[in-house]
Enzyme design. Sequence first.
Site, PDB file in Angstrom:
ATOM      1  N   TYR A   1       0.850  -1.183   0.000  1.00 43.33           N
ATOM      2  CA  TYR A   1       0.000   0.000   0.000  1.00 43.33           C
ATOM      3  C   TYR A   1       0.889   1.238   0.000  1.00 43.33           C
ATOM      4  O   TYR A   1       1.553   1.537   0.997  1.00 43.33           O
ATOM      5  CB  TYR A   1      -0.919   0.015   1.220  1.00 43.33           C
ATOM      6  CG  TYR A   1      -2.134  -0.875   1.088  1.00 43.33           C
ATOM      7  CD1 TYR A   1      -3.356  -0.362   0.676  1.00 43.33           C
ATOM      8  CD2 TYR A   1      -2.062  -2.238   1.361  1.00 43.33           C
ATOM      9  CE1 TYR A   1      -4.468  -1.168   0.543  1.00 43.33           C
ATOM     10  CE2 TYR A   1      -3.164  -3.061   1.231  1.00 43.33           C
ATOM     11  CZ  TYR A   1      -4.373  -2.519   0.827  1.00 43.33           C
ATOM     12  OH  TYR A   1      -5.470  -3.330   0.702  1.00 43.33           O
TER      13      TYR A   1
ATOM     14  N   HIS B   1      -3.140   0.422  -3.852  1.00 40.93           N
ATOM     15  CA  HIS B   1      -2.874  -0.960  -3.463  1.00 40.93           C
ATOM     16  C   HIS B   1      -2.220  -1.668  -4.639  1.00 40.93           C
ATOM     17  O   HIS B   1      -2.866  -1.959  -5.646  1.00 40.93           O
ATOM     18  CB  HIS B   1      -4.181  -1.647  -3.065  1.00 40.93           C
ATOM     19  CG  HIS B   1      -4.026  -3.096  -2.731  1.00 40.93           C
ATOM     20  ND1 HIS B   1      -5.099  -3.921  -2.489  1.00 40.93           N
ATOM     21  CD2 HIS B   1      -2.932  -3.879  -2.577  1.00 40.93           C
ATOM     22  CE1 HIS B   1      -4.665  -5.138  -2.236  1.00 40.93           C
ATOM     23  NE2 HIS B   1      -3.351  -5.136  -2.291  1.00 40.93           N
TER      24      HIS B   1
ATOM     25  N   HIS C   1     -16.993  -3.973  -2.493  1.00 36.63           N
ATOM     26  CA  HIS C   1     -15.592  -4.375  -2.529  1.00 36.63           C
ATOM     27  C   HIS C   1     -15.307  -5.495  -1.536  1.00 36.63           C
ATOM     28  O   HIS C   1     -15.657  -5.424  -0.363  1.00 36.63           O
ATOM     29  CB  HIS C   1     -14.715  -3.162  -2.180  1.00 36.63           C
ATOM     30  CG  HIS C   1     -13.248  -3.470  -2.148  1.00 36.63           C
ATOM     31  ND1 HIS C   1     -12.522  -3.757  -3.280  1.00 36.63           N
ATOM     32  CD2 HIS C   1     -12.371  -3.538  -1.115  1.00 36.63           C
ATOM     33  CE1 HIS C   1     -11.247  -3.978  -2.943  1.00 36.63           C
ATOM     34  NE2 HIS C   1     -11.149  -3.864  -1.633  1.00 36.63           N
TER      35      HIS C   1
END
Length: 640
Positions: free
Chosen positions: A287, A388, A469
């Site tokens: 990340y 990400h 998600h």
Amino acid sequence: MVVADVHVHLIISLIVVIVHSSENATIFDLNEHSNGQFQNVSIASKDVIGFMEKDFNVSNQNVSESVAAKFLEVPGVSSHADSKQNLRNDNPEKTVQVKFGDPTEHFQQQMQLDIDGNYIVFWSHNATDIIFEVHVRTYGYIGFGFSHFGGMFPGDVVIGGVKDGTSYFKDYYTTENDQPKLDNSQDWALLHAEENEFGTILKFTRLLQTCDEHDREITNQTMHVIYAFHEEDVSAAGRVVYHGYLKRGSKVINLLNRKQEKRISTSESFYFTGNNKTIIPAGDTYYHCEMFQIPDLGRRHHFTRFSPVIQPENRRYIHHMVLYACKNLEYNQNGHTFECMSNVYLAERCSHKYAVTAAGHHESILPEHVGISVGGADDTRYFMLAIHFNKITPTQGITDTSGFRAEYTPNLRRYSGGILVAGLEWTRLSVLPPHFESLVTPGVCSPHCLERAMTKGSNSFNVVAVGQHTHLLGRSIITRHIRRGTELRPLANETNFNFNNQGITVLENEVTVRRGDSIRVDCTYDTSQMKTTVRGGRSTHQEMCVSFILYYPKMDLDQCFGFPVYNHIARTTLAISSIVKSWDFRKTSVREKFQNELTESDYWTVCKLSDNLVPIPARTKFPTIEHPYRMPQVQCVKSR
């Protein structure tokens, strides 16, 4: 130029093929010019001539040459080699060439489907029919169609191309990651096929509503348009070569909205993109965060569109990106880059989401009456881009310039909106044991949170778009809307979740969430191939279950999460890890006991207000649904 064998599936008494020159069109009666070359051509005028009749006042009995040329364009088609030879012809009037991106006729709308500009689609429609034309940089097959949520299945697709000077085109449907299945009802009709020096062009048509169980109705709402292509043609046996990861994708489009989504003439843009200097290390998950400061705009403006800007060679590594607004910063962080989870200070202060794009990399266009505030006295000037990265393979790592282009305008829209993140908190207390073929994990956004966030005097907010998600084990996800024990129509429902194609979908009709309502996000996971427990977390190999909800008017609420207390099977929530390790989930009774606990346990709900660094927790009962939602049964009627 060799004329292609076009499979059209249309029937009329006089079958015509229009062969173009630069000056006019010549009509041939196939009964006189068949010589074996057009044996598979059949043209049914209901589907195409009916289209002409409505839009151009042309009767079935008297089809003018110009109108026929416009809609029954089935010209000579050459292989790529023939096409290049024709380009060298000294008499250009004998050569029919359509440049890449230059359609054969005027269309109402057009769109580039892929990032690299290899696939362009044009389309027009009337009240009953729609015509598409696709330009694709390939000399193999072309796939085009629709799916429920942007995945390659379940899908309603056509596959076609030109092979050895002969066109092929068939209607298929998909149910899994395998060969497409030939549809018994061939509802698409090929109108034009061509290979040239740029690639392949196909033009085809279909009714908006076919009433075929394998076809998707084309309506005045956003649809997931899917596409694929390959350098090889479909084999003589009908086998379709797998297109691979980089030659397929999806785009969320309202096909029947004739008004193009044009950029506002007064709009300007901020680019929140990477510096191309920081090394993103190799590995499964990383990340990456970067801080930005925008200039002082002097007064309130509205963001209207967020478009992903993806560095082409890195797109395979980017799973999703989020643009956050930051508040309560004690010093200027502009230009600072870091691994997102390594800086608690910034993670706490940069939590208000302004834009989200996941795998598939869709842009977000706000409705005309909603904007996201920027530049006002109470708006921040600091933003954080979080990307990400997934499965970076080069050992030396990569640099990246991906991010968002954010368009804004001084012309304020009627409402200022926001993005609410609701669902199951992604902590290590969220556990997914192995051996489940279908494990449902509900995440609760309670009335307690929503009521606390509603502005004084406000009793509701309107939802305009939802993006759902989860990660690799997710198979379906639904965002439920519950009012006093009655489940209303879901805000979103993805019955075949696709990890590689995620985006935010604009609702056909806005949904009002009232004071006292709750939102529940249910994810269904398949852990049957797992040998150990999977925990909640941000990594691709961990799991989460959230919905990004675009709404207005903006409330003082960023996140509304819930996770089970496990009060029937554990003395404390923290004890759940050791309990799960001791249970044998190969036994049906054990799996049932754990599933029941997820819907019978009390829940911790977590309200993250915009200006509060510490979430506000509360324990609540799981919201029961006394009256589940039932999808109304509607009898199908063909659009013509």
